[in-house]
Design a protein around this motif. Structure first.
Motif, PDB file in Angstrom:
ATOM      1  N   THR A   1      13.738  -6.619   7.265  1.00 53.17           N
ATOM      2  CA  THR A   1      12.831  -7.433   6.456  1.00 53.17           C
ATOM      3  C   THR A   1      12.896  -6.931   5.019  1.00 53.17           C
ATOM      4  OG1 THR A   1      10.925  -5.957   6.729  1.00 53.17           O
ATOM      5  CG2 THR A   1      11.251  -7.640   8.417  1.00 53.17           C
ATOM      6  N   PRO A   2      12.396  -7.712   4.053  1.00 51.39           N
ATOM      7  CA  PRO A   2      12.235  -7.156   2.706  1.00 51.39           C
ATOM      8  C   PRO A   2      11.406  -5.871   2.790  1.00 51.39           C
ATOM      9  CG  PRO A   2      11.875  -9.520   2.669  1.00 51.39           C
ATOM     10  CD  PRO A   2      11.984  -9.135   4.123  1.00 51.39           C
ATOM     11  N   LYS A   3      11.754  -4.868   1.990  1.00 51.41           N
ATOM     12  CA  LYS A   3      11.124  -3.560   2.175  1.00 51.41           C
ATOM     13  C   LYS A   3       9.611  -3.583   1.996  1.00 51.41           C
ATOM     14  CE  LYS A   3      12.253  -1.980  -2.543  1.00 51.41           C
ATOM     15  NZ  LYS A   3      12.874  -0.888  -3.326  1.00 51.41           N
ATOM     16  N   CYS A   4       9.101  -4.480   1.157  1.00 50.48           N
ATOM     17  CA  CYS A   4       7.653  -4.522   0.953  1.00 50.48           C
ATOM     18  C   CYS A   4       6.922  -5.125   2.145  1.00 50.48           C
ATOM     19  CB  CYS A   4       7.313  -5.307  -0.312  1.00 50.48           C
ATOM     20  SG  CYS A   4       7.942  -4.550  -1.817  1.00 50.48           S
ATOM     21  N   LEU A   5       7.669  -5.700   3.095  1.00 45.59           N
ATOM     22  CA  LEU A   5       7.067  -6.274   4.292  1.00 45.59           C
ATOM     23  C   LEU A   5       7.299  -5.405   5.526  1.00 45.59           C
ATOM     24  CD1 LEU A   5       7.932 -10.072   3.855  1.00 45.59           C
ATOM     25  CD2 LEU A   5       5.763  -8.914   3.382  1.00 45.59           C
ATOM     26  N   VAL A   6       7.858  -4.223   5.348  1.00 44.52           N
ATOM     27  CA  VAL A   6       8.098  -3.349   6.478  1.00 44.52           C
ATOM     28  C   VAL A   6       6.771  -2.993   7.148  1.00 44.52           C
ATOM     29  CG1 VAL A   6       7.980  -1.239   5.076  1.00 44.52           C
ATOM     30  CG2 VAL A   6       9.262  -1.238   7.217  1.00 44.52           C
ATOM     31  N   ASP A   7       6.773  -2.922   8.466  1.00 44.37           N
ATOM     32  CA  ASP A   7       5.543  -2.679   9.221  1.00 44.37           C
ATOM     33  C   ASP A   7       5.076  -1.238   9.072  1.00 44.37           C
ATOM     34  OD1 ASP A   7       4.259  -1.715  12.037  1.00 44.37           O
ATOM     35  OD2 ASP A   7       3.709  -3.788  11.585  1.00 44.37           O
ATOM     36  N   ILE A   8       3.798  -1.104   8.709  1.00 45.20           N
ATOM     37  CA  ILE A   8       3.136   0.195   8.625  1.00 45.20           C
ATOM     38  C   ILE A   8       1.820   0.089   9.398  1.00 45.20           C
ATOM     39  CG2 ILE A   8       2.131   1.978   7.149  1.00 45.20           C
ATOM     40  CD1 ILE A   8       5.097   1.703   6.679  1.00 45.20           C
TER      41      ILE A   8
ATOM     42  N   ASP B   1       0.514  -5.440   2.307  1.00 50.64           N
ATOM     43  CA  ASP B   1      -0.895  -5.683   2.628  1.00 50.64           C
ATOM     44  C   ASP B   1      -1.731  -4.441   2.380  1.00 50.64           C
ATOM     45  OD1 ASP B   1       0.441  -7.934   3.705  1.00 50.64           O
ATOM     46  OD2 ASP B   1      -1.191  -8.252   5.125  1.00 50.64           O
ATOM     47  N   HIS B   2      -1.190  -3.292   2.746  1.00 50.53           N
ATOM     48  CA  HIS B   2      -1.919  -2.044   2.496  1.00 50.53           C
ATOM     49  C   HIS B   2      -2.085  -1.815   0.997  1.00 50.53           C
ATOM     50  CE1 HIS B   2      -1.950  -0.792   6.676  1.00 50.53           C
ATOM     51  NE2 HIS B   2      -0.639  -0.975   6.761  1.00 50.53           N
ATOM     52  N   LEU B   3      -1.036  -2.130   0.223  1.00 56.96           N
ATOM     53  CA  LEU B   3      -1.154  -1.980  -1.227  1.00 56.96           C
ATOM     54  C   LEU B   3      -2.197  -2.940  -1.789  1.00 56.96           C
ATOM     55  CD1 LEU B   3      -0.231  -0.826  -3.932  1.00 56.96           C
ATOM     56  CD2 LEU B   3       1.624  -2.509  -3.953  1.00 56.96           C
ATOM     57  N   LEU B   4      -2.153  -4.206  -1.368  1.00 52.98           N
ATOM     58  CA  LEU B   4      -3.114  -5.191  -1.866  1.00 52.98           C
ATOM     59  C   LEU B   4      -4.545  -4.797  -1.517  1.00 52.98           C
ATOM     60  CD1 LEU B   4      -1.223  -8.509  -1.012  1.00 52.98           C
ATOM     61  CD2 LEU B   4      -1.548  -7.497  -3.276  1.00 52.98           C
ATOM     62  N   ASP B   5      -4.727  -4.132  -0.392  1.00 56.47           N
ATOM     63  CA  ASP B   5      -6.071  -3.700   0.012  1.00 56.47           C
ATOM     64  C   ASP B   5      -6.660  -2.693  -0.964  1.00 56.47           C
ATOM     65  OD1 ASP B   5      -6.070  -5.319   2.247  1.00 56.47           O
ATOM     66  OD2 ASP B   5      -5.502  -3.723   3.649  1.00 56.47           O
ATOM     67  N   THR B   6      -5.816  -2.032  -1.746  1.00 54.01           N
ATOM     68  CA  THR B   6      -6.305  -0.990  -2.660  1.00 54.01           C
ATOM     69  C   THR B   6      -6.548  -1.508  -4.074  1.00 54.01           C
ATOM     70  OG1 THR B   6      -4.112  -0.255  -3.435  1.00 54.01           O
ATOM     71  CG2 THR B   6      -4.940   0.700  -1.373  1.00 54.01           C
ATOM     72  N   ILE B   7      -6.330  -2.806  -4.319  1.00 55.26           N
ATOM     73  CA  ILE B   7      -6.398  -3.347  -5.674  1.00 55.26           C
ATOM     74  C   ILE B   7      -7.614  -4.251  -5.823  1.00 55.26           C
ATOM     75  CG2 ILE B   7      -5.193  -4.741  -7.404  1.00 55.26           C
ATOM     76  CD1 ILE B   7      -2.576  -3.933  -6.058  1.00 55.26           C
ATOM     77  N   LYS B   8      -8.370  -4.045  -6.889  1.00 55.55           N
ATOM     78  CA  LYS B   8      -9.589  -4.813  -7.104  1.00 55.55           C
ATOM     79  C   LYS B   8      -9.704  -5.204  -8.575  1.00 55.55           C
ATOM     80  CE  LYS B   8     -14.640  -4.557  -6.524  1.00 55.55           C
ATOM     81  NZ  LYS B   8     -15.768  -3.678  -6.094  1.00 55.55           N
ATOM     82  N   GLY B   9     -10.077  -6.452  -8.830  1.00 56.20           N
ATOM     83  CA  GLY B   9     -10.378  -6.884 -10.184  1.00 56.20           C
ATOM     84  C   GLY B   9      -9.229  -7.548 -10.905  1.00 56.20           C
ATOM     85  N   PHE B  10      -8.136  -7.857 -10.201  1.00 60.75           N
ATOM     86  CA  PHE B  10      -6.962  -8.448 -10.834  1.00 60.75           C
ATOM     87  C   PHE B  10      -6.657  -9.831 -10.277  1.00 60.75           C
ATOM     88  CE2 PHE B  10      -6.297  -3.921 -11.499  1.00 60.75           C
ATOM     89  CZ  PHE B  10      -5.801  -3.863 -12.796  1.00 60.75           C
TER      90      PHE B  10
ATOM     91  N   LEU C   1      10.445   6.343   3.518  1.00 63.80           N
ATOM     92  CA  LEU C   1       9.710   5.432   4.393  1.00 63.80           C
ATOM     93  C   LEU C   1       9.154   6.178   5.592  1.00 63.80           C
ATOM     94  CD1 LEU C   1       8.758   2.691   5.431  1.00 63.80           C
ATOM     95  CD2 LEU C   1      11.083   2.293   6.305  1.00 63.80           C
ATOM     96  N   GLU C   2       9.965   7.004   6.209  1.00 63.94           N
ATOM     97  CA  GLU C   2       9.504   7.756   7.370  1.00 63.94           C
ATOM     98  C   GLU C   2       8.408   8.749   6.978  1.00 63.94           C
ATOM     99  OE1 GLU C   2       9.053   8.822  11.252  1.00 63.94           O
ATOM    100  OE2 GLU C   2      10.144   7.121  10.375  1.00 63.94           O
ATOM    101  N   LYS C   3       8.542   9.363   5.812  1.00 63.59           N
ATOM    102  CA  LYS C   3       7.521  10.299   5.332  1.00 63.59           C
ATOM    103  C   LYS C   3       6.204   9.576   5.126  1.00 63.59           C
ATOM    104  CE  LYS C   3       6.524  13.567   1.591  1.00 63.59           C
ATOM    105  NZ  LYS C   3       7.028  14.182   0.329  1.00 63.59           N
ATOM    106  N   PHE C   4       6.245   8.351   4.569  1.00 62.21           N
ATOM    107  CA  PHE C   4       5.019   7.600   4.350  1.00 62.21           C
ATOM    108  C   PHE C   4       4.388   7.206   5.678  1.00 62.21           C
ATOM    109  CE2 PHE C   4       2.795   3.514   3.775  1.00 62.21           C
ATOM    110  CZ  PHE C   4       1.802   3.937   2.886  1.00 62.21           C
TER     111      PHE C   4
END
Length: 217
Positions: A29-36, A43-52, A209-212
């Motif tokens: 998949t595109p790397k930004c859609l890799v399952d975490i 999605d995890h990144l978007l969850d941390t963003i507010k006010g934009f 990726l594995e470290k994250f």
């Protein structure tokens, strides 16, 4: 949490158009859609963003993968064929000021992105030698250095991959693709920096990726 308290324009472009070639042997998949942990990384990144007001910047190669995010209230655009980390700015009607963020990096801690000048956000840390950093003082950038292996282990103000940009400061070379790190940042004459306290986790290589995945619990 990544926030802004600025009044007026709060457009944030998140770059998700990369092909993830270094991960091609481990994901399909595109790397930004890799399952975490059961959710796409973005999605995890978007969850941390507010006010934009967020726009995902794709390319024709992966626009279809991100188009469903429109149903989540996130704007999604394609820059056409991949044109580098800054090429989209020549193809999109950007506002007078806006933020840009890498879509393959996760940030820890609280980060306030308020800035009233063209600004690169940095963190003081030891370099690996494959990231960019700035040299400057009193929040004024004197020089931008990109990927210098000889500085590995030295402590510098490392580029977090987040920028506040005023269009009046932009100088576009006559070329495509365009690199934010090589073509844009070094040519902004009035570039400032803001030091914030944040570790960053990028997922650009199989090892990172594995470290994250192990860190994100």
């Amino acid at each position: 949490m990544i926030v802004t308290e600025s009044y007026g324009e709060t457009k944030l472009y998140i770059l998700v158009g990369g092909r993830g070639t270094r991960l091609s042997s481990t994901i399909d998949t595109p790397k930004c859609l890799v399952d975490i942990k059961g959710k796409p990384f973005i999605d995890h990144l978007l969850d941390t963003i507010k006010g934009f007001d967020i726009t995902l910047v794709c390319s024709d190669l992966n626009y279809g993968d991100f188009e469903p995010y429109k149903d989540k209230g996130v704007d999604v655009i394609s820059e056409g064929m991949p044109s580098g980390t800054a090429g989209f700015m020549m193809k999109v009607d950007t506002p007078d000021s806006f933020w840009v963020m890498n879509g393959d990096t996760y940030y820890t801690g609280d980060i306030n992105l308020d800035a009233d000048r063209s600004t690169i956000f940095v963190n003081k840390e030891k370099t690996r030698g494959d990231e960019g950093y700035i040299i400057g003082e009193n929040e004024k950038v004197e020089k931008y250095v990109e990927k210098n292996p000889e500085t590995a282990g030295e402590t510098h103000l490392v580029n977090l991959g987040i920028y506040k940009i005023y269009t009046t400061d932009l100088i576009f070379p006559v070329k495509v693709p365009l690199s934010m790190e090589y073509d844009i940042l070094p040519n902004i004459l009035d570039l400032h920096y803001k030091e914030v306290k944040s570790d960053l986790h990028d997922i650009g290589t199989p090892e990172r990726l594995e470290k994250f995945r192990k860190w994100f619990v």
